[in-house]
Scaffold this motif. Structure first.
Motif, PDB file in Angstrom:
ATOM      1  N   CYS A  58      17.343  -9.235   6.414  1.00  0.00           N
ATOM      2  CA  CYS A  58      16.198  -9.817   5.709  1.00  0.00           C
ATOM      3  C   CYS A  58      15.651  -8.772   4.752  1.00  0.00           C
ATOM      4  CB  CYS A  58      15.128 -10.262   6.694  1.00  0.00           C
ATOM      5  SG  CYS A  58      13.593 -10.832   5.909  1.00  0.00           S
ATOM      6  N   SER A  61      20.222  -6.288  13.748  1.00  0.00           N
ATOM      7  CA  SER A  61      19.444  -6.994  12.728  1.00  0.00           C
ATOM      8  C   SER A  61      18.809  -5.957  11.821  1.00  0.00           C
ATOM      9  CB  SER A  61      18.364  -7.859  13.373  1.00  0.00           C
ATOM     10  OG  SER A  61      18.938  -8.831  14.219  1.00  0.00           O
ATOM     11  N   ARG A  84      24.552  -5.620   4.893  1.00  0.00           N
ATOM     12  CA  ARG A  84      25.278  -6.645   5.635  1.00  0.00           C
ATOM     13  C   ARG A  84      26.687  -6.134   5.985  1.00  0.00           C
ATOM     14  NH1 ARG A  84      23.627 -10.791   2.733  1.00  0.00           N
ATOM     15  NH2 ARG A  84      21.890 -11.217   4.163  1.00  0.00           N
ATOM     16  N   TYR A 122      15.905 -15.595  12.819  1.00  0.00           N
ATOM     17  CA  TYR A 122      16.368 -16.675  11.937  1.00  0.00           C
ATOM     18  C   TYR A 122      17.797 -16.381  11.463  1.00  0.00           C
ATOM     19  CZ  TYR A 122      11.370 -17.744  11.833  1.00  0.00           C
ATOM     20  OH  TYR A 122      10.075 -18.034  12.194  1.00  0.00           O
ATOM     21  N   LYS A 123      18.731 -17.199  11.909  1.00  0.00           N
ATOM     22  CA  LYS A 123      20.140 -16.966  11.592  1.00  0.00           C
ATOM     23  C   LYS A 123      20.446 -17.118  10.108  1.00  0.00           C
ATOM     24  CE  LYS A 123      21.906 -18.291  16.151  1.00  0.00           C
ATOM     25  NZ  LYS A 123      22.845 -19.177  16.909  1.00  0.00           N
ATOM     26  N   GLY A 124      19.581 -17.834   9.390  1.00  0.00           N
ATOM     27  CA  GLY A 124      19.824 -18.039   7.970  1.00  0.00           C
ATOM     28  C   GLY A 124      19.846 -16.758   7.161  1.00  0.00           C
ATOM     29  N   TYR A 125      19.251 -15.705   7.677  1.00  0.00           N
ATOM     30  CA  TYR A 125      19.266 -14.419   6.972  1.00  0.00           C
ATOM     31  C   TYR A 125      20.611 -13.705   7.101  1.00  0.00           C
ATOM     32  CZ  TYR A 125      14.204 -14.621   6.255  1.00  0.00           C
ATOM     33  OH  TYR A 125      12.943 -14.976   5.852  1.00  0.00           O
ATOM     34  N   ASN A 126      21.458 -14.193   7.998  1.00  0.00           N
ATOM     35  CA  ASN A 126      22.763 -13.569   8.224  1.00  0.00           C
ATOM     36  C   ASN A 126      22.618 -12.080   8.539  1.00  0.00           C
ATOM     37  OD1 ASN A 126      25.545 -13.387   8.449  1.00  0.00           O
ATOM     38  ND2 ASN A 126      25.907 -13.254   6.239  1.00  0.00           N
ATOM     39  N   SER A 127      21.687 -11.779   9.440  1.00  0.00           N
ATOM     40  CA  SER A 127      21.451 -10.442  10.001  1.00  0.00           C
ATOM     41  C   SER A 127      20.688  -9.484   9.104  1.00  0.00           C
ATOM     42  CB  SER A 127      22.774  -9.773  10.427  1.00  0.00           C
ATOM     43  OG  SER A 127      23.438 -10.545  11.395  1.00  0.00           O
TER      44      SER A 127
END
Length: 422
Positions: free
Chosen positions: A163, A136, A121, A156-161
């Motif tokens: 996974c 991503s 991240r 899915y933005k919830g992964y904050n880029s």
């Protein structure tokens, strides 16, 4: 663990990085000759545009929604791709560049010092900071699962880029949510066969026994099955080495004279030879094809191709271009309006094991090999085509593709460097 770093809407993201005010707005990049949409942002998809749409059919929609249109500029995209790759290599020791917008990062040992998810991240933030390109990342035990993770991170933005698929529970959940057609390695021919056997999801495929896979499919599917079960076995360095190289283009204007056709084919031959050296390979066969427009019924139709076999496998631009031009002279017909041409190199092998020929008429191959490497270095340093064959011509020629919306080569050509008025 393996991380797949995928640049989001790469061509469009590069254009947005150099043109202020496009964030949140629809952006499209067009194909050769500004014909079709080949890349677009989510905002462009939301208004009804699709990849492959001919631009003349959606011109009203583009104008009404004030869509930003750009012509393809591979020089700019390749330069930005190298910049992204260099940033990745400053944070990860082993980076394998898979395509212009994808790279595999090997994180073996990094778990001893860092939380791998947080570390990647941080890398995402650095790439965004230094290039303004959003990426991503998928992290998993195999390349196929990593590519799957990158798609989840993108959608899915919830992964904050980022996974991370690091447990069997996460792996099975990801496999149950992904479409079978979206799995890396499953093509159009394989998909109907899997569905015929009752396999409709990646999870159903992964749960099959290895013996069942081997009895019905070839080695690539066995490798995909292993990858889906977290066993890394695909060597992308072998995939990157292409078995044939094709450089072709539709002309911006119709070509009738043989001198222009020779110049175009010489350019394509030189480009193919450069790609060949880039993957440390040599080719034994050169094919040239020429054709007229399929959409002009008022013009005489004609298409032809011819292949020549070289006495010794080579990546020499001069030798390959000479063979290509001889083909052009053999298949050219005067009075025809040509719309497209291309050069294909095949019978490709590694350049470390070249079969020699007793009757080879080129006696100075080692010196010519050094010459090609020197030219490549100079062109890399001073710009592509700084040194080229005279037959390729110079300046804007009538066969060059249309690119009315092309951005400048801001980071690779001093003559097109961006200027800012304050």
């Amino acid at each position: 663990m393996i991380a797949l770093v995928d640049c989001n809407s790469f061509f469009c993201s590069v254009e947005k990085a150099f043109h202020a005010g496009l964030n949140g707005k629809p952006v499209c990049v067009l194909s050769s000759n500004d014909g079709c949409i080949i890349a677009l942002t989510p905002e462009a998809k939301a208004i009804g545009l699709h990849r492959g749409d001919p631009i003349y059919k959606v011109r009203d929609l583009v104008k009404y929604n004030n869509v930003a249109i750009f012509s393809t500029n591979m020089y700019l995209y390749a330069a930005m791709s190298r910049r992204v790759t260099n940033i990745l290599r400053s944070f990860v020791n082993h980076v394998e560049n898979y395509s212009i917008d994808e790279s595999f990062c090997f994180l073996d040992g990094y778990d001893k010092q860092y939380d791998q998810e947080d570390y990647m991240r941080m890398v995402v933030e650095k790439v965004k900071l230094y290039t303004d390109i959003p990426v991503s990342v998928g992290v998993a035990q195999s390349r196929t699962l990593a590519k799957m993770g990158s798609k989840f991170a993108k959608n899915y933005k919830g992964y904050n880029s980022v996974c991370m698929i690091d447990t069997d529970e996460k792996r099975r959940k990801a496999l149950s949510m992904m479409e079978l057609s979206d799995v890396w390695g499953i093509g159009r021919r394989t998909l109907p066969k899997l569905e015929y056997y009752g396999v409709h999801t990646p999870l159903e495929l992964a749960d099959k026994k290895e013996s069942w896979i081997k009895s019905r499919f070839s080695l690539p599917m066995v490798q995909t099955w292993k990858e889906l079960n977290g066993i890394s076995c695909i060597d992308t360095s072998e995939i990157a080495g292409k078995q044939s190289i094709c450089t072709s283009r539709s002309f911006g204007e119709k070509v009738t004279d043989i001198s222009s056709l020779r110049a175009a084919v010489a350019n394509f031959a030189a480009g193919s030879a450069n790609k060949l050296r880039g993957q440390h390979s040599v080719a034994s066969a050169v094919t040239v094809f020429i054709m007229t427009s399929r959409f002009r019924e008022d013009l005489r139709p004609y298409s032809n191709s011819l292949t020549v076999t070289l006495s010794v496998p080579t990546s020499d631009t001069i030798e390959i271009t000479k063979a290509a031009l001889q083909i052009v002279d053999d298949i050219y017909i005067k009075g025809i309006c040509y719309k497209k041409a291309g050069v294909v190199l095949s019978d490709i092998t590694n350049d470390t094991a070249i079969q020699q020929n007793l009757f080879d008429d080129i006696q100075n191959r080692p010196q010519r090999f050094k010459l090609m490497n020197t030219i490549d270095k100079l062109n890399h340093r001073y710009g592509i085509k700084s040194i080229r064959l005279a037959v390729e011509g110079e300046g804007k020629q009538n066969w060059h593709s249309k690119s009315e919306h092309r951005s400048g080569n801001y980071i690779s050509d001093i003559n097109e460097i961006m200027t800012i008025q304050i």
